[in-house]
Each structure stands twice: as C-alpha cells, then as structure tokens.
Design an enzyme around this catalytic site. Structure first.
Site, PDB file in Angstrom:
ATOM      1  N   ASP A  96      13.569  11.466  10.446  1.00 53.12           N
ATOM      2  CA  ASP A  96      12.215  11.225   9.758  1.00 53.12           C
ATOM      3  C   ASP A  96      12.728  10.946   8.149  1.00 53.12           C
ATOM      4  OD1 ASP A  96       9.625  11.221   8.965  1.00 53.12           O
ATOM      5  OD2 ASP A  96       9.164  11.659  10.859  1.00 53.12           O
ATOM      6  N   HIS A 141      14.321   7.796   7.810  1.00 48.93           N
ATOM      7  CA  HIS A 141      13.306   6.886   7.554  1.00 48.93           C
ATOM      8  C   HIS A 141      13.035   6.567   5.935  1.00 48.93           C
ATOM      9  CE1 HIS A 141      10.633   8.082  11.379  1.00 48.93           C
ATOM     10  NE2 HIS A 141      11.644   7.578  11.840  1.00 48.93           N
TER      11      HIS A 141
END
Length: 322
Positions: free
Chosen positions: A259, A282
C-alpha cells in the site's frame, strides 16, 4: 561497545497548538529547527560510561526477566516486567535502556502496550528480532494493534533489530485477497500513540499484519534509517502512517509494501520526508481526506529527494467528493 544515540528532535516555533486551522496555508508558521544529537557508550556487561553527558544510564535486559525461551506467553510477560522496570523507576534524571539483545530464538510476543508517562528518559535498544503471534484469539481484546507505545515522552527506539508482524495469515483472510471473506481490520504492527520527543532509527519493520508503523497524536518525531518491507500484494500494509501528528521528520528510509509507502491523514502538519526510496506500493499519499463530507486538515508537507519506482502512483493527494 554499542553506540547509543538520543536526542531531539524537532522543535516547533512557539505557535499556539490551538490555533485555528484558518492559518493552514501559512507555511512560515511551522518550520524545522536544527537537530542536536548526543552519543553515549554502553559497555557489554552493564558497566556504563558516558563521553557526552554526566547523566547516568541504567540497562534493563529483557532476558533477565525470562524472555528468550521462544514461548509467547513467557516472552510477553518478560517484556511487560522489563518495561515496568525501565519506565516506572526513576534514574535521577538519567536514561533507562530497555535492551532486547540478539539470541538463538526470536522473541515471540502477543499484543502488548508499553504505557507511560515514564519517570526517566527511555531508550529501547532492539538488536534481536521480535515476531508477532498469529493466533487470532491473542488479539480478541484489541484487534487493531500489536505493539503500542502509549504516552511516552523522550523515547528513542533503535538498535538495528527486526520487528516482524508475521502477517501472512492475516493477508490470507483479507477480503482484498479473498472476496468471500468479510472485510475486517487487522493489527498495526507498531503504533506510537500520544508520544513526544520521539526518535525511531535503524530498524527493520516487516510483514505487518496491516499497517507497519503508525504515529498517532505524536509531536516532535524523527524517523531515520528504517527499512519497511512486505510483499507488493500484501493488503493495506501502509509503510509509515501519520495521523493527527505535528513536526515529523522521516529521512533515509527504504519502504516497499502493498500500500502507501507513506500516508498522511487529517490533523497532521509540518511533515518533512527526505531521501525516501519507495516501491513497490502505492507511492506517497496525503489522504484520503473528507470521507462522509467531513472536514479534514493537513498542512506543511514537504517531500524532497524521493526515489519512487514500481508503484501504482507517485506523490498524490486523495480526497472524497463533496
């Protein structure tokens, strides 16, 4: 001897913390001042000498309280007792060192909360490996946290050791991995809650159950030289999460997760991230902000010298509509 570092960390200007967020766009209100570092030598065996300060150092070894046998219950109890000895005993304005040495076995810990306020400055010298238990029943009282430092001032955590969230079993049960599973929160591996004058340096945090490191309600924080890693397909495993925290410096960090490498959410201001290596993941994110038409405030964020590769995004701000 092992070199121990302490020290301050980031000072804020004398601006009232209760200042309304009407001034969030005035970046001159919040700025980093110079960093100051002291070093002290600790000789193996517990004899302590100081080259930089006359303050005394007291070393508390978790093994002296029964840790290191590879049993989660005994290790957890030993860490609790060692923390009580380090935190709640006065050292004549000196510093107490909670020592977690290398050993033949990893330390197996159930969820544990290291609570302050403490009577002395605390340094956690983590040289070994701490590994989380993966039994869901161990987290029945608090499913959101594994290791928590709560309300501790003048705390430093360093030593070159490893914090392993042992997250594989949690990822397998995630609704992002298996659509038939209910969506539930998993524990954050390492949480600093309401801490101030905090230093986190020279550590590896890996395979978190969900988020790796969270700073919540903290002020004057320095993070340096940390490695945060988990597989690129591990769900919701943010590397460093900052919420409602002020004056946070993150530098020379290598972060690769499933993430955001760094996520910054509402109530946070004066955040400086320099020399960050990010990927997979991310990217570096502010937000998301404003869910459910709520007000959200983040200000004074600087990202400088980041190397981002193999990520789904670079640097971004995520907001909800309306």
């Amino acid at each position: 001897s092992a070199k121990l570092q302490k020290g301050p960390l980031i000072e804020s200007t004398n601006v009232d913390d209760d200042l309304a967020y009407n001034n969030i766009n005035d970046r001159s209100l919040w700025k980093f001042k110079g960093l100051f570092m002291q070093s002290k030598d600790v000789v193996v065996g517990g004899d302590v000498s100081s080259s930089a300060s006359s303050h005394s150092l007291k070393v508390i070894n978790v093994n002296d309280y029964g840790a290191g046998e590879g049993d989660a219950s005994s290790d957890t109890q030993a860490f609790e007792k060692a923390w009580e000895a380090a935190c709640y005993s006065s050292n004549n304005n000196g510093q107490n060192i909670l020592m977690v040495p290398k050993g033949y076995n990893n330390y197996q810990l159930k969820p544990i909360r290291f609570s302050g306020p403490c009577k002395s400055e605390i340094q956690v010298q983590l040289e070994g490996t701490i590994e989380a238990t993966d039994e869901a029943s161990d987290y029945s009282k608090d499913s959101r946290h594994w290791l928590v430092f709560d309300s501790v001032k003048k705390l430093s955590v360093n030593g070159g050791g490893i914090i392993d969230g042992n997250g594989k079993t949690w990822w397998q049960k995630s609704c992002k991995r298996d659509k038939s599973m209910p969506c539930k929160e998993a524990p954050t591996a390492l949480t600093f809650l309401d801490c101030s004058s905090l230093s986190v340096e020279d550590l590896s945090i890996e395979n978190a159950q969900q988020m790796h490191v969270a700073f919540q309600g903290c002020t004057n924080v320095r993070v340096s030289g940390v490695n945060v890693t988990s597989p690129g397909d591990s769900p919701n495993t943010d590397g460093i999460h900052v919420t409602n925290s002020h004056n946070v410096q993150i530098s020379n960090a290598v972060i690769g997760t499933g993430d955001d490498c760094i996520s910054i959410v509402s109530g946070s201001r004066n955040i400086l991230a320099t020399n960050i290596t990010c990927g997979p993941g991310h990217g570096i994110s502010i937000g998301s902000l404003g869910a459910g038409s709520s007000a959200a405030y983040v200000s004074g964020v600087t990202v400088k010298g980041a190397k981002i590769s193999g990520t789904s995004n670079g640097v971004r701000i995520k907001t909800w509509q309306d």
